[in-house]
Scaffold this active site. Structure first.
Site: not given
Length: 647
Positions: A257, A260, A395, A487
């Site tokens: 992404h 990110e 991410h 994350e």
């Protein structure tokens, strides 16, 4: 204007106080009123995300209880600060449309006397939002020095109410009473390039690392983005460019992404750090480089990154740059092999024939008309070319490590959906989460609308939210590579000033996760056959590298391993995986079948050895006896049936 905003954010002016990054604590944010706890002042943070349901404790903004011009939200900077700008955003909600259209700003040193920000001789009125999602930057006409700053809404969307999310830009002033200012400085001692790198700057940094450490690095491209930007990979190994027998392949992927961005910068910092420490003779890094072939892909979605980068860290919002240039979410773009596997389980009566690795890609997915991003195709080809053992997909936007499966079996929104390797995946996820400085902090607050602390900062991906076509699941089912998603931070696009501390938060995690294939108490079977390419069957079906070595991540225990290859007799042996700091070697030496030996000799035009002639003669006699026995059995059966019919 937007152009002035981008110029401000890239000019080196004051950084954000840290509402979005949670550097500003909940106790530092107060308000005149609020509707309920889920819409309290602590929720008035830039880009904070609400839960699915309105009315819970995790809503998407601060919302005032009353609709008048006397409402305010204020931030205590804790120290004298030169405030320079305010960034405003509406309420994050799929059910409500609320945002502030204009507002005033006041500052104070004691919260009793407030001084308004002036525009000449009049109190300044700043333009706010025109929608709920787009951040708007308001630059103060003159910087204001104070400890507290207050945002005072004046008008708001006519069909909504007073709700906002905010970030404050300000520079902390030196404390004259602190005679040891260096003791309060945050950051790192590592001398790395801590800034955001666009495509050209990223390429330049990678080249400089390669020039600094040419003996252990190699830059290569696995393909191009839709807009033609190359997907560069940095390889780090003591023998770059070659798969070495008995050396595991590892990969980190970032920037799937594009907005990110922390993973991108961490991987650039990681390649710098490994190069520097290798040259210094750091034993830990030298061992890692010599025992592992490392591949770092810092930007899987360079097109998306460039879109977010042009807006800047505070103005790109929550989703700008997330998708590819074609609008494809790459984390839903890999072939759905989960459904293929579950369908096979339902249809197959002989469970011993079931596999859970190396599922072929469905034919429809490989057609030119399939909606598959060129970036996704490039990564799949990369996975098929190199026998990766372990990987992580970096991410941003949360603080948690997720592991497969990412997709629920019956398309439920969320449901725990484990793989056969559940316990080992939990170990891998825990390795990263427990060594990450922020995740492992028991006093940290949740980022948005999930409290992952109660799960020890790890979760089965499908139990968070279902993700069909994820890269993690595809990697597990199509190859022999175990992959988790990390994350990295609450803030998808941290300000450049926060990169040194983010590196320090993640450095140990990045290293210790890679070391799972080299240094940690052993968790792997390594099989080598130097004579041929072979296949390995345990409780799962997998394929070795071209030169016969195979790595399998496992918990300690006893495993029955069967190796098969065309033209060779199968071999089975028991392999015990111990708690050791080195791989458990489980070698196989397969014997060629007589037919295979004959084929090779005849192909070379050679003479058949006497032992092989004897062996082939024995096989022919055995085959003849078997066929004669079968014929006699059939004749006897026919005679019995004939006698029965006659009687």
């Amino acid at each position: 204007s937007g152009r002035e905003g981008r110029k401000y954010l890239k000019s080196g002016w004051c950084p954000p106080l840290g509402l979005e990054s949670l550097k500003v604590k909940d106790s530092q944010i107060q308000a005149s009123s609020y509707k309920r706890m889920g819409l309290g002042p602590h929720r008035g943070r830039l880009n904070i995300q609400s839960g699915v349901e309105d009315g819970d404790i995790y809503d998407g903004a601060w919302c005032a209880q009353y609709e008048d011009q006397n409402q305010w939200v204020q931030i205590d900077a804790k120290k004298l600060t030169r405030f320079t700008a305010v960034i405003l955003q509406g309420r994050g909600s799929i059910w409500s449309l609320d945002y502030v259209e204009t507002f005033k700003v006041q500052v104070s040193n004691d919260t009793i006397k407030w001084k308004p920000c002036m525009n000449g001789t009049e109190e300044a009125v700043f333009e706010g939002n025109k929608d709920s999602d787009t951040p708007v930057l308001a630059i103060l006409p003159k910087p204001a020095v104070a400890q507290y700053i207050r945002i005072n809404p004046q008008t708001w969307f006519k069909n909504g109410t007073i709700c906002l999310r905010a970030e404050i830009m300000g520079c902390e002033l030196p404390d004259p009473n602190n005679i040891y200012p260096w003791q309060s400085e945050e950051g790192t001692k590592d001398k790395l390039d801590f800034r955001h790198h666009n495509y050209k700057e990223m390429r330049k940094l990678m080249k400089s690392v390669n020039e600094m450490c040419p003996d252990i690095t190699r830059i290569y491209s696995i393909g191009k983005s839709y807009m033609g930007l190359k997907l560069y990979v940095m390889e780090i190994s003591d023998n770059p460019g070659k798969h070495e027998l008995g050396e595991p392949e590892f990969r980190y992927v970032a920037g799937m992404h594009g907005n990110e961005v922390l993973g991108r910068e961490l991987l650039l910092n990681l390649m710098e750090y490994i190069c520097q420490e290798y040259k210094r003779g750091n034993e830990r890094i030298v061992h890692l480089v010599k025992e592992t072939r490392i591949h770092l892909l810092p930007s899987m979605n360079p097109d998306g990154y460039e879109m977010a980068y042009k807006k800047g860290s505070e103005l790109s919002g929550w989703s700008l740059g997330r998708f590819s240039y074609e609008g494809i979410d790459m984390n839903h773009n890999f072939a759905d092999l989960n459904t293929v596997m579950w369908d096979a389980i339902e249809l197959e009566t002989d469970k011993s024939k079931l596999i859970n690795h190396y599922f072929p890609i469905p034919e429809y997915y490989t057609s030119e008309d399939a909606l598959v991003a060129p970036e996704t195709r490039a990564v799949i080809s990369w996975m098929q070319t190199i026998p990766f053992v372990l990987s992580a997909n970096l991410h941003g936007g949360e603080l948690v490590v997720t592991y497969p499966f990412d997709m629920t079996k019956d398309w439920a929104p969320r449901e725990h959906t484990p793989t056969p390797d559940e316990s080992f995946f939990r170990w891998l996820a825990t390795v990263y989460a427990s060594t990450n400085h922020v995740m492992s902090n028991p006093d940290r607050r949740p980022c948005h609308n999930e409290d992952f602390l109660r799960y020890n900062n790890i979760i089965n991906g499908a139990n968070w939210h279902t993700v069909p076509g994820s890269m993690n699941d595809f990697s597990y089912l199509h190859t022999n590579c175990f992959e988790v998603t990390v994350e990295l931070s609450c803030d998808k696009f941290p300000h450049a000033s926060e990169l040194p501390i983010e590196w320090e938060n993640n450095k140990e995690s990045l290293l210790v996760y890679m070391e799972q294939v080299t240094l940690m108490p052993f968790r792997m079977i390594k099989t080598i056959n130097r004579q041929l390419q072979n296949e390995l069957k345990m409780f799962s079906y997998t394929v070795s590298a071209f030169d016969g070595d195979f790595w399998r991540l496992l918990n300690p225990g006893n495993y029955d391993v069967t190796v098969t290859a065309e033209g060779y007799f199968p071999a089975t042996r028991s392999c015990r995986v111990e708690y050791e700091h080195y791989p458990t070697i489980c070698d196989f030496h397969l014997t060629k079948t007589p037919k295979q030996r004959l084929r090779e000799i005849l192909a070379k035009g050679g003479k058949i050895p006497k032992d092989l002639q004897l062996r082939l003669r024995q096989l022919r006699i055995r085959k003849l006896r078997a066929s004669t026995k079968l014929i006699n059995q059939r004749r006897a059966s026919q005679q019995r049936r004939a006698r029965g019919a006659h009687n």
